[in-house]
Design a protein around this motif. Structure first.
Motif, PDB file in Angstrom:
ATOM      1  N   PHE A 154       0.808  -2.548   6.309  1.00  0.00           N
ATOM      2  CA  PHE A 154       0.149  -1.574   5.424  1.00  0.00           C
ATOM      3  C   PHE A 154      -1.306  -1.981   5.209  1.00  0.00           C
ATOM      4  O   PHE A 154      -1.605  -3.129   4.891  1.00  0.00           O
ATOM      5  CB  PHE A 154       0.867  -1.484   4.073  1.00  0.00           C
ATOM      6  CG  PHE A 154       0.118  -0.634   3.071  1.00  0.00           C
ATOM      7  CD1 PHE A 154       0.172   0.749   3.142  1.00  0.00           C
ATOM      8  CD2 PHE A 154      -0.682  -1.213   2.091  1.00  0.00           C
ATOM      9  CE1 PHE A 154      -0.529   1.534   2.241  1.00  0.00           C
ATOM     10  CE2 PHE A 154      -1.382  -0.441   1.188  1.00  0.00           C
ATOM     11  CZ  PHE A 154      -1.308   0.944   1.265  1.00  0.00           C
ATOM     12  N   ARG A 189       6.218  -3.452  -0.501  1.00  0.00           N
ATOM     13  CA  ARG A 189       6.015  -4.710   0.237  1.00  0.00           C
ATOM     14  C   ARG A 189       7.229  -5.627   0.103  1.00  0.00           C
ATOM     15  O   ARG A 189       7.631  -6.301   1.056  1.00  0.00           O
ATOM     16  CB  ARG A 189       4.762  -5.414  -0.275  1.00  0.00           C
ATOM     17  CG  ARG A 189       3.438  -4.755   0.120  1.00  0.00           C
ATOM     18  CD  ARG A 189       2.277  -5.619  -0.358  1.00  0.00           C
ATOM     19  NE  ARG A 189       0.982  -5.003  -0.152  1.00  0.00           N
ATOM     20  CZ  ARG A 189       0.303  -5.029   0.996  1.00  0.00           C
ATOM     21  NH1 ARG A 189       0.820  -5.636   2.049  1.00  0.00           N
ATOM     22  NH2 ARG A 189      -0.882  -4.462   1.081  1.00  0.00           N
ATOM     23  N   PHE A 230      -0.386   6.978   3.861  1.00  0.00           N
ATOM     24  CA  PHE A 230      -0.216   5.533   3.910  1.00  0.00           C
ATOM     25  C   PHE A 230      -0.641   5.068   5.298  1.00  0.00           C
ATOM     26  O   PHE A 230       0.015   5.400   6.289  1.00  0.00           O
ATOM     27  CB  PHE A 230       1.246   5.130   3.665  1.00  0.00           C
ATOM     28  CG  PHE A 230       1.687   5.180   2.232  1.00  0.00           C
ATOM     29  CD1 PHE A 230       0.820   5.571   1.234  1.00  0.00           C
ATOM     30  CD2 PHE A 230       2.985   4.831   1.882  1.00  0.00           C
ATOM     31  CE1 PHE A 230       1.227   5.616  -0.088  1.00  0.00           C
ATOM     32  CE2 PHE A 230       3.402   4.860   0.565  1.00  0.00           C
ATOM     33  CZ  PHE A 230       2.517   5.256  -0.430  1.00  0.00           C
ATOM     34  N   GLU A 283      -0.636   1.424  -6.920  1.00  0.00           N
ATOM     35  CA  GLU A 283      -0.741  -0.026  -6.756  1.00  0.00           C
ATOM     36  C   GLU A 283       0.612  -0.679  -7.002  1.00  0.00           C
ATOM     37  O   GLU A 283       1.036  -1.574  -6.260  1.00  0.00           O
ATOM     38  CB  GLU A 283      -1.798  -0.584  -7.724  1.00  0.00           C
ATOM     39  CG  GLU A 283      -3.233  -0.313  -7.287  1.00  0.00           C
ATOM     40  CD  GLU A 283      -4.240  -0.783  -8.322  1.00  0.00           C
ATOM     41  OE1 GLU A 283      -3.814  -1.103  -9.459  1.00  0.00           O
ATOM     42  OE2 GLU A 283      -5.442  -0.821  -8.003  1.00  0.00           O
ATOM     43  N   ILE A 337       3.116   0.316  -4.089  1.00  0.00           N
ATOM     44  CA  ILE A 337       2.866  -0.425  -2.855  1.00  0.00           C
ATOM     45  C   ILE A 337       3.433  -1.835  -2.951  1.00  0.00           C
ATOM     46  O   ILE A 337       4.057  -2.354  -2.004  1.00  0.00           O
ATOM     47  CB  ILE A 337       1.355  -0.473  -2.539  1.00  0.00           C
ATOM     48  CG1 ILE A 337       0.823   0.931  -2.222  1.00  0.00           C
ATOM     49  CG2 ILE A 337       1.075  -1.425  -1.381  1.00  0.00           C
ATOM     50  CD1 ILE A 337       1.481   1.597  -1.047  1.00  0.00           C
ATOM     51  N   GLU A 338       3.252  -2.493  -4.085  1.00  0.00           N
ATOM     52  CA  GLU A 338       3.789  -3.839  -4.266  1.00  0.00           C
ATOM     53  C   GLU A 338       5.315  -3.833  -4.161  1.00  0.00           C
ATOM     54  O   GLU A 338       5.914  -4.734  -3.572  1.00  0.00           O
ATOM     55  CB  GLU A 338       3.347  -4.409  -5.614  1.00  0.00           C
ATOM     56  CG  GLU A 338       1.894  -4.834  -5.649  1.00  0.00           C
ATOM     57  CD  GLU A 338       1.562  -5.827  -4.536  1.00  0.00           C
ATOM     58  OE1 GLU A 338       2.293  -6.833  -4.387  1.00  0.00           O
ATOM     59  OE2 GLU A 338       0.584  -5.577  -3.794  1.00  0.00           O
ATOM     60  N   ILE A 372      -4.564   3.276   1.364  1.00  0.00           N
ATOM     61  CA  ILE A 372      -4.213   4.672   1.089  1.00  0.00           C
ATOM     62  C   ILE A 372      -5.425   5.538   1.389  1.00  0.00           C
ATOM     63  O   ILE A 372      -6.553   5.194   1.027  1.00  0.00           O
ATOM     64  CB  ILE A 372      -3.777   4.854  -0.378  1.00  0.00           C
ATOM     65  CG1 ILE A 372      -2.347   4.324  -0.582  1.00  0.00           C
ATOM     66  CG2 ILE A 372      -3.848   6.310  -0.793  1.00  0.00           C
ATOM     67  CD1 ILE A 372      -1.897   4.387  -2.025  1.00  0.00           C
TER      68      ILE A 372
END
Length: 421
Positions: A60, A50, A85, A43, A46-47, A63
Motif C-alpha cells: 500500500f 495493514r 487505494f 488513517e 489503513i492501519e 490514497i
C-alpha cells in the motif's frame, strides 16, 4: 433562430454566474469540516488493514481522493466520494509487460517467474507471497477479479476484528457499513457533527509512471511532458463487459485505464472548462438525463481548444457545449480522451440515443426561439421551477436595492460642464 444570430444574447454572464454561485458551487464550510474527518477515519482504517494483510502492509502506497469532488466539477453537496487505494506491487519495471488489444483496457503480465527468479528477490514474507500468488494466473497475467477479491477479503477480516460483524468499528467508535457495488465497494460513514450519511466508493488500483506508459494512448505527448514520478496513470480492476468486441484472452485479464491525476491537471490549466462542466451536469440532473458525469467531462476534454483559445463568454461556451452534446448523441459517439478507438457511448441502445438527441435538440431550439425576448431562457432549462423562482426573486431584489439615479444631480453636472464652454 440560427446560432450566429443569437451570439449577441449570449455575451452577458450575469445570470449564469448567479446560477453557479446560488445552486451549483460546493459549500466550502462543509468541505473544510469533512476532509479532516475523513482523513482521520482512513488513517485508522489503513492501519487496521495493514494488520490483516502482510502484502497490503508491504504494497500500500497512498490514497488518491478521486472523482468529480476533487476535480472541482461536482454538482451538489459533498455526500459522495471516490477513493483509490494505490497498490505498488513489488516488481521492477522490467518485470512488467503491458498488452493491449482492446481500446481503453490493458493486460498486465509479470514474467519474472519465467526468468527463474525467486520470491526472495521480492523481499516478501511467505504469507505475503501466498497473497500475491492468489491473483497471478498460470501464464503470469494479473487477475483483476481476484485482485478485488483480495482487497474485499482484507476489509472482511477488519470487520471481524473490530466488531465481530459485517460493520467496521474504528477507535473513534464510528461504524462503517460495507456494501458491494460491482467492481468497487462502498463504505457508508456518518459524520459526527451534521449526522449526514455519506457514501465513499473505494477502488484498489495499480499505478505506473508516465515514463512507462500503456502501449496504446492517443495522448502520449501529454504523458511525456511529465517528469518521472511526478504523475501516474492507473490500471483499475473494472470488469470488461463489452460484447461487441472480440477478445484474445480471458476477460479477467483486462484492466481499465485511468488517468485521473493528469485529467485534474488538464482541467486546472483549462479553468474555464470546469464551470461549464458543472453547468452541463446541473442541466442533466434537472432534465433527468441518464448521462454519466465522466462522459460530460470527456466531452469537454475533447474540446479543450474551445476553452483555451476562445474569447467568448461562459454563456456562449455553455451553449456551444450543449450543441456538442447534441451532436454526440446524433452520431452515437463520445471518444475516450486517452484512446480515440474507444466510444464511451457504445453500450447505449440506439433507441435511447435517439431519445436523448431529441430531448437535447428540443432544448436548443427552445433557447434559440426565446432568448431574444427572455433573458431567463437558458436558466429555465438548467434550473427546476423552485430554483428558477428563487433566482428571479434574488435578481429582482438586487435590482431594487440599487440606488435610483439622481437626475437632478446629473442635470446640475451637465449644466456646470456646459457653462464652462
Amino acid at each position: 433562430m440560427q446560432t450566429t444570430n443569437i451570439e449577441c444574447f449570449l455575451r452577458n454572464d450575469n445570470i449564469l454566474n448567479k446560477i453557479n454561485k446560488q445552486f451549483i458551487s460546493l459549500n466550502f464550510d462543509e468541505v473544510r469540516h469533512n476532509n479532516p474527518y475523513l482523513i482521520k477515519i482512513f488513517e485508522q482504517l489503513i492501519e487496521a488493514m495493514r494488520r490483516q494483510s502482510p502484502l497490503f502492509d508491504k504494497t500500500f502506497q497512498r490514497i488518491i481522493w478521486a472523482g468529480s469532488y476533487y476535480k472541482k466539477t461536482r454538482v451538489g453537496e459533498p455526500e459522495e466520494y471516490d477513493i483509490n487505494f494505490v497498490i505498488n506491487l513489488p516488481f521492477k519495471e522490467r518485470d512488467i509487460e503491458f498488452i493491449s488489444d482492446c481500446p481503453g483496457f490493458i493486460e498486465i503480465r509479470t514474467p519474472w517467474r519465467e526468468r527463474n527468479m525467486s520470491y526472495n528477490t521480492l523481499n516478501l514474507t511467505k504469507e505475503a507471497q501466498k497473497e500475491l500468488n492468489s491473483f497471478i494466473d498460470n501464464e503470469s497475467y494479473l487477475n483483476q477479479d481476484k485482485f478485488r477479491a483480495w482487497m474485499e477479503g482484507i476489509l472482511s477480516r477488519v470487520a471481524k476484528e473490530t466488531s465481530k460483524s459485517d460493520r467496521i468499528i474504528l477507535l473513534n467508535g464510528v461504524p462503517i457499513t460495507r456494501i458491494k457495488t460491482g467492481p468497487a465497494f462502498t463504505l457508508k460513514i456518518q459524520f459526527e457533527v451534521s449526522g449526514k450519511l455519506i457514501d465513499i466508493d473505494v477502488v484498489p488500483v495499480l499505478t505506473f509512471s508516465t515514463c512507462n506508459p500503456p502501449p496504446r494512448c492517443s495522448e502520449m505527448s501529454i504523458l511525456k511532458d511529465y517528469l518521472r514520478g511526478s504523475r501516474y496513470w492507473s490500471a483499475v480492476p473494472k470488469p470488461l463487459n463489452n460484447s461487441r468486441t472480440q477478445f484474445n484472452d480471458e476477460l479477467y485479464r483486462y484492466w481499465r485505464l485511468c488517468f485521473y491525476e493528469i485529467e485534474k491537471d488538464i482541467l486546472d490549466r483549462h479553468g474555464r472548462a470546469k464551470p461549464i462542466i458543472r453547468l452541463l451536469k446541473k442541466l442533466r440532473d434537472t432534465q433527468k438525463w441518464n448521462i454519466a458525469s465522466y462522459y460530460i467531462e470527456t466531452l469537454c476534454l475533447n474540446e479543450l481548444d474551445i476553452f483555451l483559445n476562445s474569447n467568448k463568454s461562459d454563456t456562449s461556451l455553455f451553449f456551444t457545449m450543449i450543441q456538442k452534446l447534441r451532436e454526440a448523441f446524433r452520431q452515437g459517439r463520445i471518444r475516450y480522451f486517452w484512446d480515440k478507438d474507444l466510444n464511451l457511448l457504445e453500450q447505449i441502445k440506439s433507441s435511447t440515443m435517439k431519445c436523448m438527441f431529441g430531448s437535447i435538440d428540443r432544448i436548443i431550439n427552445k433557447i434559440e426561439k426565446t432568448i431574444a425576448d427572455d433573458k431567463y431562457a437558458i436558466a429555465k432549462v438548467i434550473l427546476n421551477t423552485s430554483e428558477l423562482n428563487a433566482l428571479i426573486s434574488s435578481i429582482d431584489q438586487s435590482s431594487e436595492s440599487e440606488p435610483e439615479p439622481d437626475f437632478g444631480s446629473i442635470n446640475n453636472i451637465h449644466f456646470k460642464l456646459f457653462s464652462r464652454l
